[in-house]
Design an enzyme around this catalytic site. Sequence first.
Site, PDB file in Angstrom:
ATOM      1  CG  PHE B 123      -2.355   0.076   0.972  1.00  0.00           C
ATOM      2  CD1 PHE B 123      -2.978  -0.874   0.204  1.00  0.00           C
ATOM      3  CD2 PHE B 123      -3.131   1.114   1.505  1.00  0.00           C
ATOM      4  CE1 PHE B 123      -4.349  -0.812  -0.050  1.00  0.00           C
ATOM      5  CE2 PHE B 123      -4.492   1.189   1.259  1.00  0.00           C
ATOM      6  CZ  PHE B 123      -5.101   0.219   0.476  1.00  0.00           C
ATOM      7  CD  GLN B 236      -5.626  10.434   3.533  1.00  0.00           C
ATOM      8  OE1 GLN B 236      -6.380   9.548   3.885  1.00  0.00           O
ATOM      9  NE2 GLN B 236      -4.314  10.329   3.633  1.00  0.00           N
ATOM     10  CG  HIS B 238      -8.627   8.024  -1.187  1.00  0.00           C
ATOM     11  ND1 HIS B 238      -8.351   7.543  -2.436  1.00  0.00           N
ATOM     12  CD2 HIS B 238      -8.371   7.016  -0.321  1.00  0.00           C
ATOM     13  CE1 HIS B 238      -7.945   6.275  -2.331  1.00  0.00           C
ATOM     14  NE2 HIS B 238      -7.951   5.934  -1.054  1.00  0.00           N
ATOM     15  CG  LEU B 252     -12.386   4.903  -1.246  1.00  0.00           C
ATOM     16  CD1 LEU B 252     -11.540   6.157  -1.298  1.00  0.00           C
ATOM     17  CD2 LEU B 252     -12.310   4.267   0.132  1.00  0.00           C
ATOM     18  CD  GLU B 255      -3.193   3.924  -0.777  1.00  0.00           C
ATOM     19  OE1 GLU B 255      -3.942   4.683  -0.138  1.00  0.00           O
ATOM     20  OE2 GLU B 255      -1.991   3.824  -0.558  1.00  0.00           O
ATOM     21  NE  ARG B 286      -4.998   6.449   1.223  1.00  0.00           N
ATOM     22  CZ  ARG B 286      -5.876   5.864   2.009  1.00  0.00           C
ATOM     23  NH1 ARG B 286      -6.482   6.547   2.977  1.00  0.00           N
ATOM     24  NH2 ARG B 286      -6.189   4.592   1.843  1.00  0.00           N
ATOM     25  CG  HIS B 351     -10.668   9.026   2.288  1.00  0.00           C
ATOM     26  ND1 HIS B 351     -11.768   8.225   2.063  1.00  0.00           N
ATOM     27  CD2 HIS B 351      -9.705   8.211   2.780  1.00  0.00           C
ATOM     28  CE1 HIS B 351     -11.455   6.969   2.394  1.00  0.00           C
ATOM     29  NE2 HIS B 351     -10.223   6.948   2.854  1.00  0.00           N
ATOM     30  NE  ARG B 386      -6.688   7.559   7.285  1.00  0.00           N
ATOM     31  CZ  ARG B 386      -7.022   6.564   6.454  1.00  0.00           C
ATOM     32  NH1 ARG B 386      -6.397   5.405   6.505  1.00  0.00           N
ATOM     33  NH2 ARG B 386      -7.983   6.740   5.573  1.00  0.00           N
TER      34      ARG B 386
END
Lengths: 254, 575, 244
Positions: B123, B236, B238, B252, B255, B286, B351, B386
């Site tokens: 990730f 954040q 995304h 969404l 990821e 991100r 997000h 994050r």
Amino acid sequence: MSQSRNDLQDRRFGATFRTDSWWTEVLPVIIVFGGFGIYATWRAFQGVSYEFGPYLSPFYSPLIDAEHHWLPAWLSPALLILGAPLGFRTTCYYYRKAYYRAFFLSPPSCAVTGVGAGKYSGERKFPFILQNLHRYFLYLAILFIIILAYDAVKAFFFADGFGVGVGSLVMTVNVVLLSCYTFSCHSLRHIIGGKLDCFSCEVAGGARHKAWKGVSILNERHMLFAWASLVSVGLTDLYIKLLCEGTITDLRLF
Amino acid sequence: MANEKYETHEHDVLIIGAGGAGLRASIEALNQGASVGVVCKSLLGKAHTVMAEGGVAAAMANVDAADGWKPHFRDTMRGGKFMNNWRMAQLHAQEAPDRVLELEKWGALFDRTPDGKILQRAFGGHTYKRLAHVGDRTGLEMIRTLQDRGVQQGVDVYMECTVTKLLKDGDRVVGAFAYWRETGRFVVFKAKAVVICTGGIGKAWRVTSNSWEYTGDGQSLAFEAGAELKDMEFVQFHPTGMVWPPGVQGILVTEAVRGEGGILRNKQGERFMEKYDPKRMELSTRDVVARSIYTEVREGRGSEHGGAYLDISHKPADYVKKKLPSMYHQFKELADVDITTGPMEVGPTCHYVMGGINVDAETGAATVKGLYAAGEAAAGLHGGNRLGGNSLSDLLVFGRRAGMAAAQYANGVGGSSVGNDQIEAAAREMLEPFERTSGESPYDVHRDLQESMQNLVGIFRNQEDMTKGLDNIEQFKERAKKVRVDGSRMFNPGWHLAHDLKNMLIVSEAVALSARERKESRGAHARVDFEKLDDAMWGKQHNIITRNADGGLNLAQRPLMEMPEELKQVLAEDQ
Amino acid sequence: MAEATLRVYRGDKDGGGHVDYKVPVAPGMVVLDALHYIQGHQAPDLAVRWNCKAAKCGSCSGEVNGRPKLMCKTRMDDLPLDQPITVNPLKTFPIIKDLVTDVSLNYRINKKIPAFTPRENTDWRMQQDDIDRVQEFRKCIECFLCQNVCHVLRDHQKTEEFGGPRFFVRVAGLDMHPLDSVSRTELLKDELGIGFCNITKCCTEVCPEDIHITDNAIIPLKERVVDDYYDPIMWVIRKLTGKK
């Protein structure tokens, strides 16, 4: 405000807000299933025109006391054996869905109110509780597959030796479709491996997992095989009947 | 505090929110022998955790043997641009593996490695393959496991119930005032400790992956009760939300698509991440990926509907369907796109908020006695940005810690009383909108707020925009005070929104104020007028929001906690 | 821009009826978008549950033109727009208001099911092959469309004697878990009344997660109940070997 609350809660037969023609789903079942039922019953009682050369109608296999040594003359030999395939199909998980919907209207279609509100007991009481014995009909059905396979092999051996007639192929296709139907059975899927919680923890678990996967793949097409084999049984019998009656002749390909 | 007018419930620990953090907190508080009530705005099991897709980050080293808490700690701190509470980052990295294994003991079924352990995937921002996952529905697996466990342990759940005020006895939080969404009737919860696990604030933006629940309730409740909010500017975006068709904009796109090898391209077919982060490419953090996509679009190289192309179709179709089943269905059904044969169109979507209620690392205690917070509502772990997968582990690690601390605190604290005036004031506030016969719909104000935050306090920020955004918020506040509600108190979304709007305005103002003040670009906070990191000044400061005597927002700075030497060394070690 | 008419049920337990709303149709619009439009512009008090709007949470269940659906997944362009689109609450559950129903029954049924109980001394290694089957059941998002469409609950209202498809899926997920040590066949037979199910498969038809509820959960569970309660040979074997 065009409707009252009572319309939403209507639980009378046929109540639905569906706008599509939901009854077209059950109509083919009623026609094909009903048609087959009438034809098969007539043919089974008839007691004639079931054997032509090496071909034997699946309605009459295994053939028991065809010469009526002990069987009363009015009793067709088909009636001795038809209980097994009939029982297998009657207790089949797919056919149950089909006839509960089409003939018992319980429910006739999804989100359409069925009949018998207040009296419903599902498969908890006699006679429907007997559906739980489906696996025993499966055991019989497997026996029948062996017999019909034997019949199919026999259908290649004519009075003049080995050969291939259209009838030989018809009988072969029939037994293949019946095998597909029988070996895609939900009960078999359970017995062969589905009952295990942890395949890799059991002796021969790997093999049973493979077997279960194989039956699962067939099982996804259980409905297809159910119909295909039903039609093929009927047509096989019809083919032999027409040969017996001289309406058509069997083409020898080889 | 017997107030016989309203239905009253009493618990040792009251948990607001039934997502991952709330449920994990409730399980732990029950373990401690406390009586626990969980209040949630939706039905049980529908909380936002259910939407988490990619996985839960835990350095179990099942796939990459070199992983461990130190690399996870390093990645988290680096991803967060060192604004993180280092102690939280440390605890998180150390405890996450146990929390994940514990889920398995409660019945969760993660995808497996060939030798039967929990499988982990790559990730963004994580050095090693670290995310335990279940296809792309990890959050669902987590929430269902926690929900079943909590129900089995005997938690009392108050579903579809919204808390509007925390009740206090002197300086202690001792309960909450709420209404049943179904009937509109009021209910009073008496508790020795309250844990806020209400999640985020994303519904204040127009393009968001967040559901209607994400209206900053917990942050606002805590703020009004006198607690501090920290680093609210770090919101954040995304990088990959759906952009087309309009109805699904913002939903969404996990990821995990990039984790499984998805490639980003612009309309000219260029793999543009080569320009922005040649080393990590699509698996950059991100903030970087979101800004890269945004920049491509702004400079005219965007996709047909104003995004970027994300392509996973070079992988075998069966593999894509197995590893990303819900993405496959989501695009097939909502956008008529088959992701096994063609690219998705994606763009940034609001997000997550890294900032939130300022809490103690070990216990989740807020700065007001009797109040705790965990999960997205709490600040600290993620700093300025994050990493994907760190929120699910955050919920588990700090949900457990907050639940434990709240139960222990409740065990040692005496009785309390709440004046009827507090309760009556809370009831009056809720009923006011019904008394107005004129005024606009709360939906109108909400639309305008979302538009304003989207355009003025979005991915790229500047002084002028944010000042304008703050002016707008002042106007929205006035308008919100005058909204009218039609219909009855029974399940009335307009009425619910009229209240949620107030919370969204508080958090929007907190974000805009903090963001305008932080004159640098760091993590998710990107200023076009201050493009560089300013380590000398802002790298050492948190933004802290508190409540003024007149109810307004007060902004101040506070220095970061000094990191102990051994952790500095961990950061200095490189792989 | 094209326009659609939504005929939405408005009312509560004391009664109500359908109200028509005109909604402009945007590309890719779903029924839930249309309801949000109505809330935002015409009826702010229209009650409807929703959360994720991406078919992941199972909140926005309703009946669109008489068919049980997740409204966030029901595209307007899949519906005949020349006639009004009827949007009703789930029929099986008592109405609260408009499109919101009281689904608490499901949470009560759920409590009857014994939780996952791991075997003793396990090393927690599991093979993917062993859990593939269970992972299908764990996809369930609890939208309760299967509970709603099941005629045993919907027509015959066997709410106390019958568990319903959702909970057979849950039991299947627990019973077939490779490390679980509890048998739930007695529960299935008696408390959850699996015998009421006549496998007419409407649950499978409406499942938005494509869980093969009937074939993979209910029928295998029925077979397990047969093993323990109806199969005479199995009964003899149990008697002879003394095993449960």
